[in-house]
Design an enzyme around this catalytic site. Sequence first.
Site: not given
Length: 404
Positions: A174-175
């Site tokens: 996600g980052d």
Amino acid sequence: MERKLPLEGIKVVELGTHVAVPNATRFMADWGAEVIKVEGVRGEEWRVIGNSYYTPVADDENPIFTVQNANKEFIAIDLKNPDGMEIMKKLIREADIFISNVRLNSLKKMKLDYEAVKPLNPQIIYCHFTGFGYEGPDRNRPGFDMAAYWARSGAMSDWVSKGDYPIKPPGGFGDATVSANICSGILAALYARTQSGKGTFLTSSLYSSAIWYNSTGIVSTQEKYGNVYPKDKNQPVNPFSHIYKCKDEEYVIITVLDYNNSWEKMVTMLGFSEYLNDERFNTILAVRENMDEFIKIINHAFLKKDREEWCQLFDQADIVYEKLAHMSEVTKDPQAWENNFLTEVTFPNNNTAILPTVPIQFSEYEVTKYIPSGKVGRDSLEILQKLGYSEAEFAELVEKKAIK
């Protein structure tokens, strides 16, 4: 002077940890910016994340940390030390971009928030990345991507089949998607500065980005629309756009969007043409009323052939599909290699690893060499010399433990 890389001449100071911020600055480093990564004297936590993924975490071989931090300069500063803070301020005065994901309260205590930094460098582009945003009850909460991105957005619970255990992606996925948002915002601000001469503050967050990327699900599950997740794997909206297990217990996904117009071709290819004129299944509206029966038929058909056999048939029929690869297969994929999506990197200890490359390619600029990350404070002396410090002053700062 002809530019070899698009961001030559841009200086970035990163006070970032883990993935989203370092990943954004990795883009900029590969595109020619001078990126100075500021760490504490112990180094950041992502340096040892490899312990959780069976990969080395040594100074001379740290493949996971290198993906986000290749091609940067490293300085280790104790920001609680007055001499260390003075170094930080000098770096900021010379920077075009300052980026951090340190929590706002900590930045304010150190006087490194935007209001404190702006007088040092009015033209600076200041990016602050958070877990949950600047307002609301959770504004001060910490937020890794597993929590603020995957869990809070509904993806962990709702992307699985009904009744299955929630998904848990590898750390940083996600980052990494969010880093593209950060980088694009910074580059927009950088371009605007060429027109206005003004610096700016910008911010983004894990939670806002997860909402953005999961928009189809978040919009359609509003009560007035009525879409419901998680889905029953035996009740697909379109059985020709679904995942199936093959004879060898591998999976394949087909994505045929127009069920009605593809009906004849699909049933013939799948080997149950006896159902060609069956009014229970030959339109999308009809099959949805008889899905329990039809899904058994199509599941049984897929179990008659191995995955590769199905892939050959799909290729011949020009069907959009893909095998559900395992992550371990990607580094052996000729498609990835022939397009330079992967590269082999040699570490200082002469060990090698296959690592992803920054996924943007320019026709008129060179490709940056992949320089692995090194030890904490690897470039401290060189960075301080550029700021005007002598070797004797450097030694004194080390003695005072202001830097490492």
